[in-house]
Write a protein that holds these residues in place. Sequence first.
Motif, PDB file in Angstrom:
ATOM      1  N   ALA A  41     -20.691   6.605  -9.119  1.00 35.11           N
ATOM      2  CA  ALA A  41     -21.222   6.828 -10.588  1.00 35.11           C
ATOM      3  C   ALA A  41     -21.950   5.696 -11.259  1.00 35.11           C
ATOM      4  CB  ALA A  41     -19.939   7.065 -11.497  1.00 35.11           C
ATOM      5  N   THR A  42     -21.867   4.431 -10.828  1.00 34.03           N
ATOM      6  CA  THR A  42     -22.822   3.270 -11.250  1.00 34.03           C
ATOM      7  C   THR A  42     -24.083   3.131 -10.167  1.00 34.03           C
ATOM      8  OG1 THR A  42     -21.501   1.746 -10.075  1.00 34.03           O
ATOM      9  CG2 THR A  42     -20.781   2.367 -12.317  1.00 34.03           C
ATOM     10  N   ASN A  43     -24.193   3.898  -9.274  1.00 36.06           N
ATOM     11  CA  ASN A  43     -25.320   3.995  -8.245  1.00 36.06           C
ATOM     12  C   ASN A  43     -25.307   2.642  -7.426  1.00 36.06           C
ATOM     13  OD1 ASN A  43     -26.504   6.070  -8.928  1.00 36.06           O
ATOM     14  ND2 ASN A  43     -27.605   5.374 -10.651  1.00 36.06           N
ATOM     15  N   ARG A  44     -23.915   2.050  -7.489  1.00 37.62           N
ATOM     16  CA  ARG A  44     -23.808   0.932  -6.587  1.00 37.62           C
ATOM     17  C   ARG A  44     -23.704   1.290  -4.975  1.00 37.62           C
ATOM     18  NH1 ARG A  44     -22.348  -4.411  -7.583  1.00 37.62           N
ATOM     19  NH2 ARG A  44     -22.730  -5.594  -5.802  1.00 37.62           N
ATOM     20  N   ASP A  45     -23.177   2.591  -4.839  1.00 39.42           N
ATOM     21  CA  ASP A  45     -23.358   3.047  -3.347  1.00 39.42           C
ATOM     22  C   ASP A  45     -24.662   3.023  -2.880  1.00 39.42           C
ATOM     23  OD1 ASP A  45     -23.802   5.282  -5.102  1.00 39.42           O
ATOM     24  OD2 ASP A  45     -22.945   6.509  -3.683  1.00 39.42           O
ATOM     25  N   GLU A  46     -25.553   3.397  -3.926  1.00 36.42           N
ATOM     26  CA  GLU A  46     -27.052   3.574  -3.336  1.00 36.42           C
ATOM     27  C   GLU A  46     -27.394   2.064  -2.746  1.00 36.42           C
ATOM     28  OE1 GLU A  46     -29.494   5.435  -5.827  1.00 36.42           O
ATOM     29  OE2 GLU A  46     -28.438   7.347  -5.582  1.00 36.42           O
ATOM     30  N   GLN A  47     -27.066   1.224  -3.619  1.00 39.10           N
ATOM     31  CA  GLN A  47     -27.583  -0.236  -3.586  1.00 39.10           C
ATOM     32  C   GLN A  47     -27.040  -0.870  -2.029  1.00 39.10           C
ATOM     33  OE1 GLN A  47     -26.256  -2.452  -6.930  1.00 39.10           O
ATOM     34  NE2 GLN A  47     -28.069  -1.446  -8.304  1.00 39.10           N
ATOM     35  N   ILE A  48     -25.636  -0.416  -2.098  1.00 36.48           N
ATOM     36  CA  ILE A  48     -25.004  -1.067  -0.725  1.00 36.48           C
ATOM     37  C   ILE A  48     -25.624  -0.449   0.432  1.00 36.48           C
ATOM     38  CG2 ILE A  48     -22.590  -0.750   0.411  1.00 36.48           C
ATOM     39  CD1 ILE A  48     -21.318  -1.255  -2.463  1.00 36.48           C
ATOM     40  N   GLU A  49     -25.675   1.038   0.426  1.00 40.15           N
ATOM     41  CA  GLU A  49     -26.127   1.683   1.305  1.00 40.15           C
ATOM     42  C   GLU A  49     -27.556   1.282   1.841  1.00 40.15           C
ATOM     43  OE1 GLU A  49     -24.907   3.989   3.731  1.00 40.15           O
ATOM     44  OE2 GLU A  49     -23.127   3.692   2.641  1.00 40.15           O
ATOM     45  N   LYS A  50     -28.477   1.034   0.924  1.00 42.82           N
ATOM     46  CA  LYS A  50     -29.925   0.395   0.948  1.00 42.82           C
ATOM     47  C   LYS A  50     -29.720  -1.060   1.877  1.00 42.82           C
ATOM     48  CE  LYS A  50     -34.067  -1.130  -1.292  1.00 42.82           C
ATOM     49  NZ  LYS A  50     -34.755  -1.341  -2.501  1.00 42.82           N
ATOM     50  N   GLN A  51     -28.834  -1.790   1.386  1.00 46.85           N
ATOM     51  CA  GLN A  51     -28.570  -3.048   2.059  1.00 46.85           C
ATOM     52  C   GLN A  51     -28.140  -2.911   3.502  1.00 46.85           C
ATOM     53  OE1 GLN A  51     -26.149  -4.818  -1.183  1.00 46.85           O
ATOM     54  NE2 GLN A  51     -27.429  -6.605  -1.130  1.00 46.85           N
ATOM     55  N   ILE A  52     -27.227  -2.093   3.684  1.00 51.61           N
ATOM     56  CA  ILE A  52     -26.723  -1.655   5.087  1.00 51.61           C
ATOM     57  C   ILE A  52     -27.827  -1.003   6.040  1.00 51.61           C
ATOM     58  CG2 ILE A  52     -25.214  -0.340   6.162  1.00 51.61           C
ATOM     59  CD1 ILE A  52     -23.170  -0.901   4.222  1.00 51.61           C
ATOM     60  N   GLY A  53     -28.559  -0.223   5.309  1.00 56.36           N
ATOM     61  CA  GLY A  53     -29.710   0.479   5.957  1.00 56.36           C
ATOM     62  C   GLY A  53     -30.744  -0.718   6.496  1.00 56.36           C
ATOM     63  N   GLN A  54     -30.993  -1.714   5.764  1.00 56.15           N
ATOM     64  CA  GLN A  54     -31.894  -2.718   5.871  1.00 56.15           C
ATOM     65  C   GLN A  54     -31.224  -3.479   7.123  1.00 56.15           C
ATOM     66  OE1 GLN A  54     -32.336  -4.415   2.209  1.00 56.15           O
ATOM     67  NE2 GLN A  54     -34.150  -3.310   1.674  1.00 56.15           N
ATOM     68  N   ALA A  55     -30.119  -4.052   7.003  1.00 48.41           N
ATOM     69  CA  ALA A  55     -29.574  -4.507   8.137  1.00 48.41           C
ATOM     70  C   ALA A  55     -29.412  -3.756   9.306  1.00 48.41           C
ATOM     71  CB  ALA A  55     -28.144  -4.993   7.734  1.00 48.41           C
ATOM     72  N   ASP A  56     -29.167  -2.683   9.249  1.00 50.27           N
ATOM     73  CA  ASP A  56     -29.132  -1.686  10.587  1.00 50.27           C
ATOM     74  C   ASP A  56     -30.586  -1.715  11.105  1.00 50.27           C
ATOM     75  OD1 ASP A  56     -27.971  -0.052  12.209  1.00 50.27           O
ATOM     76  OD2 ASP A  56     -28.975   1.655  11.232  1.00 50.27           O
ATOM     77  N   MET A  57     -31.452  -1.553  10.416  1.00 51.91           N
ATOM     78  CA  MET A  57     -32.771  -1.515  10.800  1.00 51.91           C
ATOM     79  C   MET A  57     -33.257  -2.846  11.655  1.00 51.91           C
ATOM     80  SD  MET A  57     -35.117   0.545   7.925  1.00 51.91           S
ATOM     81  CE  MET A  57     -36.489  -0.549   8.233  1.00 51.91           C
ATOM     82  N   GLN A  58     -32.704  -4.059  11.130  1.00 49.04           N
ATOM     83  CA  GLN A  58     -33.086  -5.551  11.764  1.00 49.04           C
ATOM     84  C   GLN A  58     -32.092  -5.431  12.840  1.00 49.04           C
ATOM     85  OE1 GLN A  58     -31.888  -7.987   8.776  1.00 49.04           O
ATOM     86  NE2 GLN A  58     -33.780  -8.057   7.589  1.00 49.04           N
ATOM     87  N   LEU A  59     -30.918  -4.906  12.912  1.00 48.84           N
ATOM     88  CA  LEU A  59     -30.160  -4.898  14.263  1.00 48.84           C
ATOM     89  C   LEU A  59     -30.781  -3.946  15.341  1.00 48.84           C
ATOM     90  CD1 LEU A  59     -26.607  -4.969  12.520  1.00 48.84           C
ATOM     91  CD2 LEU A  59     -27.706  -6.893  13.985  1.00 48.84           C
ATOM     92  N   GLN A  60     -31.192  -2.818  14.831  1.00 47.06           N
ATOM     93  CA  GLN A  60     -31.815  -1.903  15.878  1.00 47.06           C
ATOM     94  C   GLN A  60     -33.149  -2.627  16.542  1.00 47.06           C
ATOM     95  OE1 GLN A  60     -30.551   0.851  16.929  1.00 47.06           O
ATOM     96  NE2 GLN A  60     -29.012   0.779  15.384  1.00 47.06           N
ATOM     97  N   ALA A  61     -33.838  -3.318  15.699  1.00 47.19           N
ATOM     98  CA  ALA A  61     -35.172  -3.998  16.368  1.00 47.19           C
ATOM     99  C   ALA A  61     -34.545  -4.987  17.305  1.00 47.19           C
ATOM    100  CB  ALA A  61     -35.834  -4.749  15.156  1.00 47.19           C
ATOM    101  N   GLN A  62     -33.696  -5.774  16.792  1.00 45.88           N
ATOM    102  CA  GLN A  62     -32.981  -6.721  17.577  1.00 45.88           C
ATOM    103  C   GLN A  62     -32.415  -6.244  19.142  1.00 45.88           C
ATOM    104  OE1 GLN A  62     -29.913  -8.984  15.405  1.00 45.88           O
ATOM    105  NE2 GLN A  62     -31.756  -9.845  14.398  1.00 45.88           N
ATOM    106  N   LEU A  63     -31.729  -5.080  18.883  1.00 49.17           N
ATOM    107  CA  LEU A  63     -31.424  -4.332  20.051  1.00 49.17           C
ATOM    108  C   LEU A  63     -32.274  -3.828  20.977  1.00 49.17           C
ATOM    109  CD1 LEU A  63     -28.353  -2.289  18.721  1.00 49.17           C
ATOM    110  CD2 LEU A  63     -28.291  -4.143  20.289  1.00 49.17           C
ATOM    111  N   ALA A  64     -33.577  -3.225  20.470  1.00 46.34           N
ATOM    112  CA  ALA A  64     -34.621  -2.925  21.103  1.00 46.34           C
ATOM    113  C   ALA A  64     -34.965  -3.966  21.899  1.00 46.34           C
ATOM    114  CB  ALA A  64     -35.388  -2.330  20.155  1.00 46.34           C
ATOM    115  N   LYS A  65     -35.394  -5.078  21.248  1.00 47.85           N
ATOM    116  CA  LYS A  65     -35.857  -6.778  22.106  1.00 47.85           C
ATOM    117  C   LYS A  65     -34.951  -6.958  23.454  1.00 47.85           C
ATOM    118  CE  LYS A  65     -38.320  -8.431  18.365  1.00 47.85           C
ATOM    119  NZ  LYS A  65     -38.662  -9.633  17.561  1.00 47.85           N
ATOM    120  N   ILE A  66     -33.774  -6.839  22.970  1.00 46.66           N
ATOM    121  CA  ILE A  66     -32.429  -7.249  23.939  1.00 46.66           C
ATOM    122  C   ILE A  66     -32.730  -6.290  25.208  1.00 46.66           C
ATOM    123  CG2 ILE A  66     -30.114  -7.390  24.395  1.00 46.66           C
ATOM    124  CD1 ILE A  66     -29.918  -8.576  21.506  1.00 46.66           C
TER     125      ILE A  66
END
Length: 185
Positions: A41-66
């Motif tokens: 209701a306070t759109n905080r879930d979207e902010q949290i999902e955005k931060q998690i999405g950004q972290a996930d993208m970084q981790l996926q890039a690291q996984l690809a390199k590994i």
Amino acid sequence: MLKVGIVFVAAIISLSGCSDIFSSLSQNNVLVLDLPAVAKATNRDEQIEKQIGQADMQLQAQLAKIKDEIEKNLKVAIGELKVKKEKKEATKLLEMEANQKMQSTVNEARQKIRLLQSELFSQFRKEIQPIVGKIAESRNASMVKIVDPSVIWFSDSADITDEVIAEIRSESNKHPPADVAAESN
């Protein structure tokens, strides 16, 4: 006769002093809060999902390199093997080790995402705690429990979710974010 006396004394004790324990338990007012609903209701879930999405993208890039590094090292190791029979057995072993290393890395990445999500929701809980506390005190509550699968029933009157959402929205209207306040000037 002695048994009747003991029962009588026990009844008097329970009716006099111990009844305070039971009455205080029945007076405890436990409220409930649907934290995910407040976040949505306070759109905080979207902010949290955005931060998690950004972290996930970084981790996926690291996984690809590994993964690339593991595959490269595997090819080099296989290329160094000379005898055909040993090469086949060693190749299987090296591939198994590479797959285990990759799976371990993927599991670590997933754990990092879960930890980040937990930290973000914990931070959100801390941010809304003063509002929840104010509402709980106004309702003479002894506790506020976050609704989760362990809660099998509660009365609608115990749910303070809508009040918390309204108070958060009221607070945000009084104190808009810095970028919104700058735009209105």
